[in-house]
Enzyme design. Structure first.
Site, short mmCIF file in Angstrom:
data_model
loop_
_atom_site.label_atom_id
_atom_site.label_comp_id
_atom_site.label_asym_id
_atom_site.label_seq_id
_atom_site.Cartn_x
_atom_site.Cartn_y
_atom_site.Cartn_z
N LYS A 226 0.85 -1.21 0.00
CA LYS A 226 0.00 0.00 0.00
C LYS A 226 0.88 1.25 0.00
O LYS A 226 0.67 2.17 -0.78
CB LYS A 226 -0.88 0.01 1.24
CG LYS A 226 -1.57 1.34 1.51
CD LYS A 226 -2.49 1.31 2.72
CE LYS A 226 -1.79 1.56 4.01
NZ LYS A 226 -1.48 2.95 4.32
N ASN A 227 1.90 1.26 0.85
CA ASN A 227 2.68 2.49 1.05
C ASN A 227 3.73 2.73 -0.02
O ASN A 227 4.40 3.77 0.01
CB ASN A 227 3.30 2.50 2.46
CG ASN A 227 2.23 2.66 3.52
OD1 ASN A 227 1.07 2.96 3.22
ND2 ASN A 227 2.59 2.43 4.76
N CYS B 142 -5.49 12.26 12.06
CA CYS B 142 -6.21 10.99 12.07
C CYS B 142 -6.02 10.36 13.46
O CYS B 142 -5.43 10.93 14.35
CB CYS B 142 -5.71 10.07 10.98
SG CYS B 142 -4.02 9.62 11.28
N ARG C 65 -0.26 14.78 12.80
CA ARG C 65 0.38 14.52 11.51
C ARG C 65 0.36 15.74 10.58
O ARG C 65 -0.29 15.76 9.55
CB ARG C 65 -0.28 13.30 10.87
CG ARG C 65 -0.14 12.09 11.78
CD ARG C 65 -0.81 10.87 11.24
NE ARG C 65 -0.06 10.33 10.12
CZ ARG C 65 -0.51 9.31 9.40
NH1 ARG C 65 -1.68 8.79 9.66
NH2 ARG C 65 0.19 8.85 8.41
N ASP D 200 4.63 0.81 12.01
CA ASP D 200 3.45 0.13 11.46
C ASP D 200 3.34 -1.32 11.92
O ASP D 200 2.34 -1.96 11.64
CB ASP D 200 3.46 0.17 9.93
CG ASP D 200 3.24 1.57 9.42
OD1 ASP D 200 3.43 1.81 8.21
OD2 ASP D 200 2.91 2.45 10.23
N ARG E 82 -8.42 -0.86 4.39
CA ARG E 82 -7.54 0.17 3.80
C ARG E 82 -6.20 -0.43 3.43
O ARG E 82 -5.56 0.02 2.49
CB ARG E 82 -7.29 1.31 4.80
CG ARG E 82 -8.53 2.08 5.20
CD ARG E 82 -8.18 3.27 6.04
NE ARG E 82 -7.25 4.16 5.33
CZ ARG E 82 -6.88 5.34 5.80
NH1 ARG E 82 -7.32 5.76 6.98
NH2 ARG E 82 -6.06 6.10 5.12
C1 EPZ Z 1 3.96 7.09 6.22
O1 EPZ Z 1 3.13 8.10 6.77
C2 EPZ Z 1 3.09 5.84 6.14
N1 EPZ Z 1 1.95 6.08 5.26
C3 EPZ Z 1 2.60 5.45 7.53
O2 EPZ Z 1 1.89 4.21 7.41
C4 EPZ Z 1 3.84 5.22 8.42
O3 EPZ Z 1 3.40 4.92 9.74
C5 EPZ Z 1 4.71 6.47 8.44
O4 EPZ Z 1 5.08 6.82 7.07
C6 EPZ Z 1 5.99 6.28 9.24
O5 EPZ Z 1 6.69 5.19 8.75
C7 EPZ Z 1 2.14 6.02 3.92
O6 EPZ Z 1 3.23 5.76 3.43
C8 EPZ Z 1 0.93 6.26 3.06
P1 EPZ Z 1 5.81 10.72 8.21
P2 EPZ Z 1 3.60 9.66 6.74
O7 EPZ Z 1 5.65 11.90 7.34
O8 EPZ Z 1 4.24 9.95 5.45
C9 EPZ Z 1 5.51 13.93 11.70
C10 EPZ Z 1 0.10 2.73 7.74
O9 EPZ Z 1 -0.36 2.19 8.75
N2 EPZ Z 1 5.55 14.90 10.60
O10 EPZ Z 1 7.11 10.00 8.24
O11 EPZ Z 1 2.45 10.47 7.16
C11 EPZ Z 1 4.17 13.21 11.72
O12 EPZ Z 1 3.25 13.97 12.49
C12 EPZ Z 1 0.48 4.20 7.76
O13 EPZ Z 1 0.28 2.13 6.63
C13 EPZ Z 1 5.60 16.26 10.90
O14 EPZ Z 1 5.63 16.65 12.07
O15 EPZ Z 1 4.69 9.63 7.91
C14 EPZ Z 1 4.47 11.90 12.37
O16 EPZ Z 1 4.44 12.06 13.78
C15 EPZ Z 1 0.20 4.84 9.12
N3 EPZ Z 1 5.60 17.17 9.89
C16 EPZ Z 1 5.90 11.61 11.93
O17 EPZ Z 1 6.45 12.87 11.47
C17 EPZ Z 1 5.56 16.79 8.56
O18 EPZ Z 1 5.57 17.67 7.67
C18 EPZ Z 1 5.98 10.60 10.82
O19 EPZ Z 1 5.37 11.17 9.69
C19 EPZ Z 1 5.50 15.41 8.27
C20 EPZ Z 1 5.50 14.49 9.30
#
Ligand code: EPZ
Length: 423
Positions: free
Chosen positions: A22-23, A116, A121, A306, A398
């Site tokens: 998915k990711n 969410c 996020r 995850d 999902r």
């Molecule tokens: C990706 O989410 C994945 N989703 C998530 O998988 C996964 O948990 C996550 O990466 C971490 O590995 C997809 O790939 C579609 P991040 P993403 O940006 O891109 C903070 C699942 O279950 N942050 O690395 O949203 C954020 O709040 C899902 O398949 C900021 O503060 O993850 C979070 O606490 C859940 N500012 C942390 O970083 C930003 O601009 C990780 O976010 C961006 C992120």
């Protein structure tokens, strides 16, 4: 809303094939926005988030055909810069259209992704990086509106190795002017898959999977053959844990175990035997008990957030006490109260969970709060005494393709109960 009802206690045995990730699929589909002609994919998983992304692409002005794991995305004459709220609110990953729209059209209007279940996020790191490339943003009525002449390469340093932020910049920079250097980039395997797809279409990206990624912008990308999406390491890990928890033996086909070292070393330490055989991994218990291990979630190659919920479920029936620290999201323990209702002994303190193993969980009606929490509750139900009903499994749909069907082929006594109300 559909539910899954299951009877625990059956050791799961047999073979399951991992679906496309998915990711990896989500950013790669959004990368289609960069193209002025058709792109084609294989091994695309049939998931809610994939259908949501297809709907969003259609609203942006693309024709999407999806059948038997193959997807074609073709641009119509006019591409819209606006990603509407009623779709974006259901999937945070919609923010991944921001970089491609700015790079392709010079403008983008994307509804702010709602926080969410697992945390606020924000997307501040995405926006500040795109500003460095020449974009200007305003926040208007819950929409992030961005404009730029032509995105230009820049030297960007992320405060945190954000997965989505790395993907947004990689896509935008692939057709921007000049060179972009991205420091403290995320290193997840799905980033590598996105880079491999873009490079197969003429992009010039080096260093994906390493902390520094360099992208030389090119004038045009062209998809010359269908791109095969990588297998889903989180789905694979979920089935490895299912084998251990139910004291069965599962052969996981298309298991990307080279991308799963942190998880596999913790499973090995807990008493799970993992045998590789070509592109498959076979999981079963080494002895009749599983032992407690401590977990700290980290950006890749550390232990994946995850897999935290699924691992916690296994540790809740291991011998001994474990400490789980969640360092990526501020609220990713929503599965804990439901596991406690099934008899797990888990105490929360800030970002840590203290798990004391119990001999067996007790079946109960429980509710999924997010995708991975839902998976954790299904794992719990598969090894609990008695029956468990997991409600709101639209969360599961999902990210897990045909989960109950795959589990049934492994011998699980599980079935889907169609919900009365419309979701
Ligand atoms: C990706 O989410 C994945 N989703 C998530 O998988 C996964 O948990 C996550 O990466 C971490 O590995 C997809 O790939 C579609 P991040 P993403 O940006 O891109 C903070 C699942 O279950 N942050 O690395 O949203 C954020 O709040 C899902 O398949 C900021 O503060 O993850 C979070 O606490 C859940 N500012 C942390 O970083 C930003 O601009 C990780 O976010 C961006 C992120």
């Amino acid at each position: 809303m559909d539910s899954l009802i299951m009877e625990g206690g059956v050791p799961l045995k047999g073979t399951v094939r991992v679906s496309g990730a998915k990711n990896a699929t989500l950013p790669i589909l959004f990368a289609s926005i960069l193209f002025d002609d058709t792109v084609e994919f294989e091994n695309v998983p049939d998931l809610r988030d994939i259908h949501t992304t297809a709907k969003l692409l259609e609203m942006l002005g693309f024709i999407v055909n999806f059948e038997n794991g193959r997807m074609q995305v073709s641009p119509k004459s006019e591409i819209s810069p606006e990603a509407p709220y009623d779709l974006v609110k259901t999937m945070r990953a919609s923010v991944l259209c921001l970089g491609p729209l700015l790079a392709r059209l010079g403008e983008a209007s994307v509804a702010m992704p709602g926080g969410c279940a697992i945390g606020a996020r924000p997307v501040d790191l995405h926006l500040s990086a795109l500003e460095k490339m020449g974009a200007e943003f305003t926040l208007d009525g819950g929409y992030v509106k961005g404009r730029c002449q032509k995105l230009k390469g820049a030297h960007i340093q992320f405060d945190f190795p954000t997965v989505g932020g790395t993907e947004n910049i990689m896509m935008a920079a692939s057709i921007a002017e000049g060179e972009t250097i991205l420091d403290n980039a995320a290193r997840e395997p799905e980033i590598v898959d996105l880079a491999n797809f873009l490079n197969s279409c003429g992009a010039k990206i080096t260093g994906a999977g390493q902390p520094t990624i360099t992208i030389q912008g090119v004038s045009r990308l062209k998809c010359t053959s269908p791109y095969k999406i990588m297998p889903d390491r989180i789905e694979a890990g979920t089935y490895l844990i299912a084998a251990a928890m139910t004291d069965g033996e599962i052969r996981v086909e298309d298991c990307p175990y080279k991308d799963m070292e942190a998880l596999c070393s913790k499973l090995d330490a807990a008493g799970v035997e993992l045998i590789t055989d070509g592109n498959a991994m076979i999981a079963k218990r080494k002895a009749n008990i599983l032992s407690a291990v401590d977990i700290v979630t980290r950006p890749h190659p550390g232990f994946p957030t995850d897999m935290q919920a699924q691992m916690m479920t296994m540790l809740s029936v291991c011998t001994g006490s474990s400490v789980i620290e969640e360092t990526i999201f501020e609220n990713r323990f929503m599965h804990v109260p439901e596991l406690v209702r099934m008899g797990a002994d888990i105490r929360l303190s800030g970002h840590s969970a203290m798990v004391r193993g119990v001999p067996i969980l007790t079946g109960a009606p429980v509710m999924a709060s997010d995708l991975r929490a839902g998976a954790a509750l299904v794992l719990a139900g598969l090894c609990a005494g008695g029956n468990t009903t997991v409600e709101r499994i639209y969360h599961l749909d999902r990210g897990y393709e045909g989960m109950e069907t795959k589990l049934q082929t492994l011998g699980a006594r599980i079935k889907r109960i169609k919900g009365s109300q419309v979701e």
